[in-house]
Design an enzyme around this catalytic site. Structure first.
Site, PDB file in Angstrom:
ATOM      1  N   THR A 121      -2.056   2.180  -3.156  1.00 18.27           N
ATOM      2  CA  THR A 121      -3.081   3.226  -3.032  1.00 18.27           C
ATOM      3  C   THR A 121      -3.278   3.862  -4.403  1.00 18.27           C
ATOM      4  O   THR A 121      -2.351   4.454  -4.953  1.00 18.27           O
ATOM      5  CB  THR A 121      -2.620   4.286  -2.005  1.00 18.27           C
ATOM      6  OG1 THR A 121      -2.360   3.622  -0.760  1.00 18.27           O
ATOM      7  CG2 THR A 121      -3.667   5.363  -1.815  1.00 18.27           C
ATOM      8  N   ASN A 214      -6.835   8.339   4.998  1.00 19.23           N
ATOM      9  CA  ASN A 214      -5.550   9.043   5.130  1.00 19.23           C
ATOM     10  C   ASN A 214      -5.750  10.558   5.199  1.00 19.23           C
ATOM     11  O   ASN A 214      -5.120  11.241   5.995  1.00 19.23           O
ATOM     12  CB  ASN A 214      -4.629   8.699   3.949  1.00 19.23           C
ATOM     13  CG  ASN A 214      -3.766   7.483   4.266  1.00 19.23           C
ATOM     14  OD1 ASN A 214      -3.925   6.870   5.318  1.00 19.23           O
ATOM     15  ND2 ASN A 214      -2.865   7.144   3.380  1.00 19.23           N
ATOM     16  N   GLY A 259       3.020  19.155  16.194  1.00 20.55           N
ATOM     17  CA  GLY A 259       4.415  18.884  15.851  1.00 20.55           C
ATOM     18  C   GLY A 259       4.834  19.626  14.608  1.00 20.55           C
ATOM     19  O   GLY A 259       4.196  20.614  14.213  1.00 20.55           O
ATOM     20  N   CYS A 266       2.936   8.493   2.585  1.00 20.24           N
ATOM     21  CA  CYS A 266       1.496   8.387   2.288  1.00 20.24           C
ATOM     22  C   CYS A 266       0.730   9.695   2.419  1.00 20.24           C
ATOM     23  O   CYS A 266       0.207  10.192   1.427  1.00 20.24           O
ATOM     24  CB  CYS A 266       0.865   7.315   3.167  1.00 20.24           C
ATOM     25  SG  CYS A 266       1.455   5.670   2.739  1.00 20.24           S
ATOM     26  N   LYS A 269       1.424  12.633  -0.201  1.00 20.99           N
ATOM     27  CA  LYS A 269       1.043  12.374  -1.602  1.00 20.99           C
ATOM     28  C   LYS A 269      -0.447  12.041  -1.723  1.00 20.99           C
ATOM     29  O   LYS A 269      -1.096  12.422  -2.703  1.00 20.99           O
ATOM     30  CB  LYS A 269       1.923  11.284  -2.224  1.00 20.99           C
ATOM     31  CG  LYS A 269       1.535   9.862  -1.863  1.00 20.99           C
ATOM     32  CD  LYS A 269       2.306   8.848  -2.704  1.00 20.99           C
ATOM     33  CE  LYS A 269       2.080   7.425  -2.225  1.00 20.99           C
ATOM     34  NZ  LYS A 269       0.722   6.939  -2.259  1.00 20.99           N
TER      35      LYS A 269
HETATM   36  P1  NAD Z   1       8.027   1.331  -2.063  1.00 21.99           P
HETATM   37  O1  NAD Z   1       8.477   2.448  -2.916  1.00 21.99           O
HETATM   38  O2  NAD Z   1       8.687   1.099  -0.743  1.00 21.99           O
HETATM   39  O3  NAD Z   1       8.117  -0.043  -2.879  1.00 21.99           O
HETATM   40  C1  NAD Z   1       7.654  -0.232  -4.160  1.00 21.99           C
HETATM   41  C2  NAD Z   1       8.394  -1.405  -4.775  1.00 21.99           C
HETATM   42  O4  NAD Z   1       7.784  -1.747  -6.023  1.00 21.99           O
HETATM   43  C3  NAD Z   1       9.868  -1.125  -5.091  1.00 21.99           C
HETATM   44  O5  NAD Z   1      10.674  -2.122  -4.485  1.00 21.99           O
HETATM   45  C4  NAD Z   1       9.938  -1.209  -6.617  1.00 21.99           C
HETATM   46  O6  NAD Z   1      11.175  -1.683  -7.095  1.00 21.99           O
HETATM   47  C5  NAD Z   1       8.807  -2.163  -6.919  1.00 21.99           C
HETATM   48  N1  NAD Z   1       8.309  -2.122  -8.289  1.00 21.99           N
HETATM   49  C6  NAD Z   1       8.015  -1.042  -9.064  1.00 21.99           C
HETATM   50  N2  NAD Z   1       7.527  -1.451 -10.266  1.00 21.99           N
HETATM   51  C7  NAD Z   1       7.511  -2.795 -10.258  1.00 21.99           C
HETATM   52  C8  NAD Z   1       7.105  -3.796 -11.184  1.00 21.99           C
HETATM   53  N3  NAD Z   1       6.604  -3.464 -12.363  1.00 21.99           N
HETATM   54  N4  NAD Z   1       7.234  -5.075 -10.831  1.00 21.99           N
HETATM   55  C9  NAD Z   1       7.728  -5.419  -9.635  1.00 21.99           C
HETATM   56  N5  NAD Z   1       8.125  -4.528  -8.695  1.00 21.99           N
HETATM   57  C10 NAD Z   1       8.009  -3.230  -8.997  1.00 21.99           C
HETATM   58  O7  NAD Z   1       6.455   1.567  -1.858  1.00 21.99           O
HETATM   59  P2  NAD Z   1       5.587   1.282  -0.556  1.00 21.99           P
HETATM   60  O8  NAD Z   1       5.869   2.297   0.498  1.00 21.99           O
HETATM   61  O9  NAD Z   1       5.663  -0.157  -0.227  1.00 21.99           O
HETATM   62  O10 NAD Z   1       4.120   1.610  -1.119  1.00 21.99           O
HETATM   63  C11 NAD Z   1       3.488   0.785  -2.071  1.00 21.99           C
HETATM   64  C12 NAD Z   1       2.038   1.224  -2.206  1.00 21.99           C
HETATM   65  O11 NAD Z   1       1.345   1.034  -0.956  1.00 21.99           O
HETATM   66  C13 NAD Z   1       1.858   2.710  -2.523  1.00 21.99           C
HETATM   67  O12 NAD Z   1       0.741   2.873  -3.342  1.00 21.99           O
HETATM   68  C14 NAD Z   1       1.604   3.340  -1.159  1.00 21.99           C
HETATM   69  O13 NAD Z   1       0.866   4.540  -1.256  1.00 21.99           O
HETATM   70  C15 NAD Z   1       0.784   2.251  -0.487  1.00 21.99           C
HETATM   71  N6  NAD Z   1       0.861   2.238   0.973  1.00 21.99           N
HETATM   72  C16 NAD Z   1       2.041   2.479   1.603  1.00 21.99           C
HETATM   73  C17 NAD Z   1       2.105   2.431   2.993  1.00 21.99           C
HETATM   74  C18 NAD Z   1       3.400   2.715   3.714  1.00 21.99           C
HETATM   75  O14 NAD Z   1       3.355   2.930   4.928  1.00 21.99           O
HETATM   76  N7  NAD Z   1       4.551   2.712   3.037  1.00 21.99           N
HETATM   77  C19 NAD Z   1       0.957   2.115   3.735  1.00 21.99           C
HETATM   78  C20 NAD Z   1      -0.225   1.840   3.059  1.00 21.99           C
HETATM   79  C21 NAD Z   1      -0.268   1.908   1.682  1.00 21.99           C
END
Ligand code: NAD
Length: 438
Positions: A121, A214, A259, A266, A269
């Site tokens: 995102t 969101n 709640g 998400c 932030k």
């Molecule tokens: P997360 O923190 O669980 O995972 C991120 C991963 O990226 C980590 O394992 C980290 O080590 C890795 N990383 C960081 N820099 C790197 C690099 N240069 N090369 C390779 N790996 C690298 O994050 P997440 O919850 O999976 O979210 C990821 C994105 O998706 C965010 O932008 C979030 O807003 C978006 N998003 C999350 C969700 C959710 O429910 N978690 C849903 C939709 C969108």
């Protein structure tokens, strides 16, 4: 189709696993060596229903490979997803350092045409900045490869992420060339065959769709929380109000449960980042600002509710059922339970807590919290002065109040998810308090 996914967090791992399940050859890359080592041996670092089975099966068939080598990930792949974190900066803007690093790493190693897909995102305009980063590195390398940047925001929900990825309600593709759009449609061919709507648009619109969706859901939650808080102050019942509101097809029944406030990685932030995006554009998004204010305050209103029943918290034992920000996940990022527990501890209470999946993360991320972690519901409720249901895990929806009454010190039940009928709990000898409910 050969795919690479950069970042193996909640989104990257689900994306990689599901694309392999759909028959693609996927290389998942992360800079976290420990995580990759675990994944290589089939150990899944997060709790997400259905994910382990998919990863295990696709590791076995070698459709899914894990690596720490960006070179290896980029070499084979035609389509490369960036799914790294975009945590908040101090000024609430999204921190894009991981996204840009991933883009630069890809540019350093690409040797032919690639489609680089932003799944993280990211603020409106990031896709174009990613493109510039890649261009400048290719220039330095004196390479003139063509490439495309695509925005393909992810809408999966933790807890149902696998299902959401395989059968989403829509797929948004922001692309600038026919070639990249067509490749993305190949990636999502199975979903297209299932008639899942594809929204084709430009990169900026795709980036805005994610934030707008969101923030809208967050608005709905803060809105119903405000109405519930007012119900608490008058003779109105939020459960009836929500039901009647939801029967209006223009409103719909979802996201109308009050709640302790929204949490997770998400909504908190992304709402704050969207306010910052608006301000940077010279516009103040007032509805989203109020949504954030209401949400920041909601856990404290819950604490006041508990205090109003218990009087002094000193030396009282409070049971917290559920720490994760929602059921079926071990994610405690911005979970309202954390602030509620901190505040109760500050008031002098002793906390006993149980969560089916999130206790390890809580111990690791908040080692300072003086909590007694318990093995199950009933040991957490032993000698308790007040049971607080914070996260509506399935196991917490069929509590045996007769047994609980025999083990607690004071039969008080605070239901922050309105999971029970007040009278059914009261009839079993408990003092019941819900949110906005009579
Ligand atoms: P997360 O923190 O669980 O995972 C991120 C991963 O990226 C980590 O394992 C980290 O080590 C890795 N990383 C960081 N820099 C790197 C690099 N240069 N090369 C390779 N790996 C690298 O994050 P997440 O919850 O999976 O979210 C990821 C994105 O998706 C965010 O932008 C979030 O807003 C978006 N998003 C999350 C969700 C959710 O429910 N978690 C849903 C939709 C969108």
């Amino acid at each position: 189709m050969n795919i690479a996914v950069i970042g193996t967090g909640y989104v990257g791992l689900v994306t990689g696993g599901c694309l392999a399940q759909l028959g693609m050859n996927v290389t998942c890359m992360d800079i976290d060596k420990e995580k990759i080592e675990k994944l290589k041996s089939g150990i899944i670092p997060i709790y997400e229903p259905g994910l382990e089975e998919i990863i295990t099966e696709n590791l076995r068939t070698e459709r899914l490979i894990f690596t720490t080598s960006i070179e290896e990930a980029v070499a084979k792949a035609k389509v490369i997803f960036i799914a790294v974190g975009t945590p908040p900066n101090e000024d609430d803007s999204a921190d894009l350092k991981y996204v840009y690093q991933a883009a630069r790493d890809i540019a350093e190693h690409m040797e032919d045409y690639k489609v680089i897909v932003d799944k993280s995102t990211v603020p409106i305009g990031t896709g174009h900045l990613v493109k510039k980063e890649i261009e400048s590195i290719l220039q330095k390398r004196n390479k003139g490869f063509a490439f495309d940047v695509v925005s393909n925001p992810e809408f999966l929900r933790e807890g149902t992420a696998v299902k959401d990825f395989l059968k989403p309600e829509r797929i948004v593709i922001g692309a600038e060339s026919e070639a990249s759009l067509n490749l993305m449609k190949k990636v999502y061919d199975v979903q297209i065959q299932l008639d899942i709507p594809i929204v084709e648009t430009n990169i900026e619109t795709a980036e805005m769709i994610k934030y707008a969706a969101n923030a809208f859901l967050a608005v709905k939650i803060s809105y119903i929380n405000e109405i519930a808080n007012m119900c608490d102050l008058c003779n109105a019942d939020i459960s009836v109000v929500s039901k009647a509101m939801g029967l209006d097809s223009r409103i719909g029944p979802k996201f109308l449960s009050p709640g302790p406030g929204y949490g997770g990685s998400c909504f908190p932030k992304d709402t704050k980042a969207l306010i910052k995006i608006g301000k940077d554009l010279g516009y103040l998004p007032k509805i989203i600002e109020s949504t954030v204010d209401v949400n920041d305050n909601q856990p404290m209103i819950m604490v006041e509710k508990i205090k109003s029943i218990m009087g002094s918290l000193a030396d009282k034992t409070i049971t917290i059922l559920g720490i994760a920000f929602k059921p079926e996940t071990d994610d405690i990022r911005e979970a309202p339970a954390i602030n509620i527990m901190k505040s109760l501890l500050e008031g002098g209470a002793k906390i006993k807590a149980f969560d089916p999946e999130a206790m390890e993360n809580t111990k690791k991320i908040h080692p300072d919290l003086d909590i007694q972690y318990c093995e199950d519901i009933y040991s957490a409720c032993q000698n308790s002065d007040c049971i607080v249901l914070v996260t509506e895990w399935k196991d917490f929806l069929s509590l045996n109040f007769i047994e609980l009454k025999s083990i607690v010190r004071t039969p008080t039940f605070v239901d922050l998810r309105n999971a029970y009928m007040p009278s059914s709990v009261e009839n079993l000898g408990f003092l019941y308090k819900g949110v906005g409910r009579k």
